[in-house]
Design a protein around this motif. Structure first.
Motif, PDB file in Angstrom:
ATOM      1  N   ASN A  12       0.203  13.408  -1.632  1.00 26.91           N
ATOM      2  CA  ASN A  12       0.799  11.857  -2.447  1.00 26.91           C
ATOM      3  C   ASN A  12      -0.256  10.781  -2.108  1.00 26.91           C
ATOM      4  N   ASP A  13      -1.422  11.052  -1.380  1.00 27.94           N
ATOM      5  CA  ASP A  13      -2.351   9.726  -0.977  1.00 27.94           C
ATOM      6  C   ASP A  13      -1.736   8.696  -0.194  1.00 27.94           C
ATOM      7  N   TYR A  14      -0.762   9.055   0.819  1.00 24.59           N
ATOM      8  CA  TYR A  14      -0.016   8.075   1.554  1.00 24.59           C
ATOM      9  C   TYR A  14      -0.747   8.153   2.941  1.00 24.59           C
TER      10      TYR A  14
ATOM     11  N   ILE B  69       8.655   9.511  -1.268  1.00 19.96           N
ATOM     12  CA  ILE B  69       7.304   9.564  -1.596  1.00 19.96           C
ATOM     13  C   ILE B  69       7.290  10.117  -3.006  1.00 19.96           C
TER      14      ILE B  69
ATOM     15  N   GLU C 264       0.890  -1.212   0.327  1.00 20.47           N
ATOM     16  CA  GLU C 264       0.161   0.102  -0.099  1.00 20.47           C
ATOM     17  C   GLU C 264       0.786   1.267  -0.010  1.00 20.47           C
ATOM     18  N   LYS C 265       0.387   2.303  -0.331  1.00 18.63           N
ATOM     19  CA  LYS C 265       0.995   3.567  -0.250  1.00 18.63           C
ATOM     20  C   LYS C 265       0.874   4.118   0.981  1.00 18.63           C
ATOM     21  N   LYS C 266       2.025   3.403   1.968  1.00 16.33           N
ATOM     22  CA  LYS C 266       1.919   3.684   3.497  1.00 16.33           C
ATOM     23  C   LYS C 266       3.278   3.474   3.938  1.00 16.33           C
TER      24      LYS C 266
ATOM     25  N   SER D 229       3.814  -2.315   3.387  1.00 16.29           N
ATOM     26  CA  SER D 229       4.371  -1.202   3.429  1.00 16.29           C
ATOM     27  C   SER D 229       5.572  -0.689   2.440  1.00 16.29           C
ATOM     28  N   GLU D 230       5.425   0.544   2.074  1.00  8.88           N
ATOM     29  CA  GLU D 230       6.429   0.791   0.856  1.00  8.88           C
ATOM     30  C   GLU D 230       7.658   1.406   1.372  1.00  8.88           C
TER      31      GLU D 230
END
Length: 537
Positions: free
Chosen positions: A382-384, A489, A336-338, A425-426
């Motif tokens: 950035n929608d994180y 990011i 995910e973008k996390k 997580s990224e």
């Protein structure tokens, strides 16, 4: 000067009741100016001295006020300081030369009294620690102090002779506080249940565990914590194999009982909770620790094996390079973008009051990160999301890390496993935690936020040279961390992983549990197991 001669000060009698501990000792030589030293094992500031109530030749009587034993220090050891007739200053341990008497006190846990500190109930217990030293423990009472569990232990002891031959080849595994099934013990247990027919490996877990469903496929080999069956197996099991110390298989910090006595004498295969190296470990797992050393120590690389041998004192044949069992987890988590942030605990913070914690550098650093205007903007633009999780030892401080921003969330280990957070997580941000190794193993970028590196190395220590071995991963300033997050990011900057993966992992595959099982089988064939009776004497 401390004498090496044993039993120069022998306990004749010790009465632990009515708000005091009355200690009567006998010395091998005449003494002048004797003082009883009650030494706090973890924090010297809680140590104190007691003058004799009465002295008659070589017999001394001391009265220790129980109120002076602070619950902020768990263990106390007792020594006698004095001058002999030659004018020599001596410091001798106060001990009991009778092994039978020491066993009687330690196993029957009859020498204790209940006291109240600041509105909470505690038990002060007298016992004899390693080397026969008279010691005291001050711990908070819990549900397992009831008569119900004491009677269960007696019943288990009565039943053992009738079931010993059926269970004598059994092995026990468990995880932290016997409350979880999500770490190396669980994945090794799963491998054995799915691949080894007629095995006798049992998993001990609490009925109220959040992970109980994980064990449903293997319920015939699941044993409930503090059940009669658990207590029987604790007495007769051949050996223990787990990712946590032996103390997690029994009621926490209940040190005086026949069950704990037997567990301490079981052979132990240590699966480890994580990869060793970033944090110097205490003496719990040292090779010379009589009660808690590992008879087989599982590691993940030749580098880690060398650390275990050099710093913990193990021989090569007692250390196996296999990889961690949890790395065999076949579950694939969608990335995910996390950002996942999880700092480890600090030895100097663990016992702080809430007011002291709020003034600590630790709180200030992570509060600044979570409430930063910049991090909030970066996440929203950035929608994180950012997930923050505290170490179990710091759970009581979680309430101070709340955020009113919907993109910053406080996570709990009781709700989601660390493994799932890492895999999904990224980017992972930690400090000195072994989750760094898991993140690298999974191929996920990691940064080490070490704002307090100098203090950490002074108080805790590491087996690595941080600034040399992990120079590309370490960040020491909050503003630098925020800048790196922004660049990561936005895609302007990446974290290089491959050199670390190549250097620190002997294997990157899904065969770790298989290698562990082969190592355990080899060790078991060579190990000289002792009978149940011989462990008592």
């Amino acid at each position: 000067m401390k004498s090496n001669t044993t039993h120069k000060v022998n306990v004749i009698r010790c009465k632990n009741k009515n708000g005091e501990i009355r200690v009567k000792v006998n010395t091998k030589e005449e003494t002048e100016n004797p003082v009883l030293c009650v030494n706090a094992r973890n924090d010297e500031s809680y140590s104190f001295k007691v003058l004799p109530e009465r002295q008659q030749k070589r017999t001394l009587i001391f009265i220790i006020p129980v109120a002076k034993l602070s619950p902020l220090n768990l263990y106390y050891d007792v020594f006698l300081e004095y001058k002999n007739l030659k004018g020599e200053c001596k410091s001798e341990k106060v001990s009991n030369k009778s092994r039978i008497q020491r066993l009687f006190v330690n196993i029957l846990h009859s020498r204790q009294q209940r006291v109240t500190y600041s509105g909470s109930n505690y038990i002060v217990t007298e016992y004899f620690s390693v080397g026969g030293i008279l010691s005291f423990q001050v711990r908070e009472t819990d549900q397992y102090d009831s008569l119900k569990y004491y009677l269960k232990e007696i019943l288990a002891c009565i039943i053992v002779p009738f079931v010993y031959w059926y269970y004598k080849d059994s092995k026990l595994t468990y995880e932290k506080f016997s409350n979880y099934a999500r770490d190396n013990s669980f994945y090794y247990f799963s491998y054995v249940q799915e691949n080894i027919k007629n095995n006798k490996l049992y998993f001990v877990i609490k009925k109220e565990s959040p992970d109980l469903d994980n064990l449903l496929p293997y319920k015939k080999h699941v044993v409930y914590f503090m059940s009669i069956k658990h207590l029987i197996l604790a007495l007769v099991a051949k050996y223990l194999i787990a990712s946590e110390a032996k103390g997690h298989l029994y009621t926490w910090r209940h040190n005086q009982s026949i069950i704990k006595f037997m567990l301490n004498r079981k052979p132990f295969v240590f699966l480890q909770h994580g990869v060793l190296g970033l944090k110097q470990v205490d003496k719990t797992f040292f090779a010379n620790n009589k009660m808690n050393h590992a008879d087989l120590f599982i590691t993940s690389s030749e580098i880690e094996k060398k650390i275990v041998m050099k710093f913990l004192g193990y021989r090569s044949e007692n250390v196996s390079v296999t990889g961690l069992a949890r790395w065999d987890n076949q579950e694939v988590e969608k990335t995910e973008k996390k950002i996942f942030v999880m700092p480890t605990w600090r030895v100097q913070i663990e016992l702080l009051s809430d007011e002291e914690f709020l003034a600590s550098d630790f709180y200030q650093a992570y509060s600044k990160l979570l409430h930063s205007t910049k991090i909030k903007k970066v996440l929203h633009d950035n929608d994180y999301t950012l997930h923050f999780m505290m170490h179990p030892k710091f759970v009581r401080f979680e309430k101070y890390f709340r955020s009113n921003d919907q993109r910053i969330k406080m996570m709990h280990q009781s709700d989601i496993s660390i493994d799932k957070e890492l895999k999904s997580s990224e980017l992972v941000i930690t400090d000195y935690s072994s989750i760094m190794w898991d993140s690298l193993y999974y191929g996920h970028p990691v940064l080490l936020f070490q704002f307090d590196q100098a203090e950490y190395l002074r108080l805790q220590g590491s087996y690595f040279d941080f600034n040399k071995d992990f120079r590309n991963l370490i960040v020491k300033r909050s503003d630098t961390l925020l800048n790196k997050l922004d660049k990561f990011i936005s895609g302007e900057e990446q974290v290089e992983l491959q050199e670390y993966r190549d250097k620190y992992f002997a294997y990157i595959d899904k065969n770790n549990s298989q290698r562990i099982n082969e190592a355990v089988n080899t060790w078991e064939k060579k190990y000289q197991f002792k009978s149940l009776f011989s462990k008592l004497f």
